[in-house]
Design an enzyme around this catalytic site. Sequence first.
Site, short mmCIF file in Angstrom:
data_model
loop_
_atom_site.label_atom_id
_atom_site.label_comp_id
_atom_site.label_asym_id
_atom_site.label_seq_id
_atom_site.Cartn_x
_atom_site.Cartn_y
_atom_site.Cartn_z
N SER A 24 0.83 -1.20 0.00
CA SER A 24 0.00 0.00 0.00
C SER A 24 0.86 1.26 0.00
O SER A 24 0.59 2.22 -0.73
CB SER A 24 -0.93 0.00 1.22
N ARG A 28 1.68 4.32 -3.12
CA ARG A 28 1.50 5.75 -2.85
C ARG A 28 2.81 6.52 -2.97
O ARG A 28 2.81 7.70 -3.32
CB ARG A 28 0.86 5.92 -1.47
N GLY A 96 -6.00 -3.67 -8.42
CA GLY A 96 -7.18 -2.86 -8.14
C GLY A 96 -6.84 -1.55 -7.45
O GLY A 96 -7.47 -0.51 -7.71
N SER A 169 -13.77 2.05 3.00
CA SER A 169 -12.86 1.67 1.93
C SER A 169 -11.74 2.69 1.83
O SER A 169 -11.97 3.86 1.48
CB SER A 169 -13.60 1.59 0.58
N GLN A 171 -9.43 2.57 -0.41
CA GLN A 171 -9.18 2.85 -1.82
C GLN A 171 -10.10 3.96 -2.34
O GLN A 171 -9.65 4.85 -3.06
CB GLN A 171 -9.33 1.58 -2.65
N ASP A 317 -7.58 -8.35 6.69
CA ASP A 317 -6.81 -9.15 5.74
C ASP A 317 -6.07 -10.31 6.39
O ASP A 317 -5.56 -11.19 5.69
CB ASP A 317 -5.79 -8.28 5.00
#
Length: 338
Positions: A24, A28, A96, A169, A171, A317
């Site tokens: 993640s 970024r 995604g 979320s 995302q 997760d």
Amino acid sequence: MSVTFEISPGGALHGTLRMPGDKSVSHRSVMLGALAEGITEVDGFLEGADSLATLAAFEAMGIAVEHPEPGRLVIHGRGLDGLQSPASPLDLGNSGTSMRLLSGLLAGQRFDSTLIGDASLSGRPMRRVTDPLTQMGARIDSTAKGTAPLHIHGNQPLHGIDYALPVASAQIKSALLLAGLYASGTTRITEPAPTRDHTERMLTALGAEVVRDGASVVLNGRPPLRGTALTVPADISSAAFFLVGASIAPGSDLHLPGVGINTTRTGIIDIPRPMGASIELENRHTQGGEPVADVHIQGQQLHGIDIPEALVPLAIDEFPVLFVAAACAEGITTLRGA
């Protein structure tokens, strides 16, 4: 013909093991490093297919990236308006995260762009991202089912919105924040439950003012971003397997250095502890806006617990490996609210 597998105990886990970089944060670091003015040096970048797809997309948009050694990038940022029109659709493979975050980032550009992916990514729903972006003034075309390819029209004036996420979320939140960089006025996003805040932390590290107001995140448009040095923490999701393995194997004594302990992701630590796990966080510090620590695990006999519902979003997760810990614990472990 039947196949028989024999599994024998592997013994205790000892030593020091460095986990790969957090995916993640790796995504970024490329996105925001490209939008910053000047050079951003990244150490610990994850050399995985998804984050490399993000890297390739920005190189296709004119960002020069030096790759002097595995895990290290030198990104020559061009500022908020420095991206160039890609010569072909941006192929994001199976990522995604790349597609959803880039949807927001590219909605504010001066050029048209198209995002494509493999068969799996092309079947995933994107309306949860494209609908609120449309409310901000974006023009994004998708298939009739709301899936990729996504055709993003440039030269669309964006404006900030006050948006309540219908589902938690990170995302979607990040896509709206990236669009908010290009929007006039203020973008406010309210979450129904805490989600990963890597985007907010890195924006702050690069000089943007991101305000947390209760359950809301607030960003004013067009903040100046400045290149900086970023170190990607070791991935806590990858560490989860070794953390549980050492916790359930008697006599284990394992060190995992430089693990990201972002408070939105520490369920893998906070859930085993009341089960009796010996997990210590040493050498706590901050790097690139992210909290980091060396994790020291010693094997103990675990016992079952009722997992507090407040911890569920922080380990969403990691529950498959947490169930292994529960299977090895004495008594019953109960999970609710997942």
